[in-house]
Enzyme design. Sequence first.
Site, PDB file in Angstrom:
ATOM      1  N   ASP A  32       0.912  -1.053   0.413  1.00 24.63           N
ATOM      2  CA  ASP A  32      -0.070   0.074   0.277  1.00 24.63           C
ATOM      3  C   ASP A  32       0.653   1.322   0.018  1.00 24.63           C
ATOM      4  OD1 ASP A  32      -2.726  -1.002   1.098  1.00 24.63           O
ATOM      5  OD2 ASP A  32      -2.018  -1.917   1.746  1.00 24.63           O
ATOM      6  N   THR A  34      -7.746  -4.332   0.231  1.00 22.57           N
ATOM      7  CA  THR A  34      -5.418  -4.981   0.680  1.00 22.57           C
ATOM      8  C   THR A  34      -6.469  -6.469   1.853  1.00 22.57           C
ATOM      9  OG1 THR A  34      -5.190  -2.693   1.499  1.00 22.57           O
ATOM     10  CG2 THR A  34      -4.284  -3.733   3.104  1.00 22.57           C
TER      11      THR A  34
END
Length: 319
Positions: A55, A138
């Site tokens: 990320d 995620t």
Amino acid sequence: MPVLQSKDVPLFLRLVSATTQIASSAGSIARKVVKSGELDIVDKGGGNDPQTIADRAIQAYVVQMLRQSFPKLTVIGEEGESVSAENELFEHLIPPSPSNSVLDKLIFPQILKLKIPDKLRGIKEEDVVIWLDPLDGTTEFTKGGLGHVTTLIGIAHGGIPVAGVIHEPFSYHSGDGRTIYGIPGVGYGGCQMVLPQTGKRIITTTQSHSNPRIEAAIGILKPYRVIRAGGAGHKALYLVEGVANAYVFASKGLKKWDTCAPEALLQAVGGKMTDLSGQAYSYNKNDEYGNDGGLLATAPGEDHEWYVKQFLGGAPLNL
């Protein structure tokens, strides 16, 4: 990006083209992280909001590359302002600066030749807002559900999504991932639009963040089947490619970076995205990040207003 600097091409088209290149290149970061097995997971709060090194590194890279060519843009990313491509913790993941010859090999050369309306042709760099989710899905990424993961780059002007780029780093279509773009009213590329089947309503919704309100909203629609999946981008592609008729999220939690790119792509193929009451999202740089009215997205050919009426005519969902 030499081929993208030509003043003969409108800034808007150069920006969309550059964004497809950057998103595609960023996919290599996610694949490197998976190969290394070192996800470096931290919890951003609440116990169900993980962040990985992928990320952080992808956001740093995308922001760096966009600002190199378009320094006046406003970029709003999920991971905040603190990440930098020079961070020694993940600089080994950042793709090397490609040569000019590589950058001249565009994924979608047709973008620079598209005919666009005057309102897009006259866009100024300083009036553009980029909404970036570097690694949508995620939670699934941390659990090995790689097919749910996307990078989302939405381009907004005047509060409206005017283009969206979605990259699947682990697409079954290609080992190097798949990049898709959509420009409402102009065109799209990287995927094939397929109308969903009629007569058997298929709803897609969250896999990892469900609650009683979401289940109640789905029940109102009396679906034939419910597909639970991760990532707003991934679920939007279900609508584009005929897998589902609608995507419902009757809860707070989604942010502008989750929806800007998918909304632009959906509009480009003839679909629609609003909150549950049918209100459009606004993507100005000073807007609140949250989409507190929930989400309703419908595939091309679906009657979006029918879905809105089901929610407005039922018991209050109290988001």
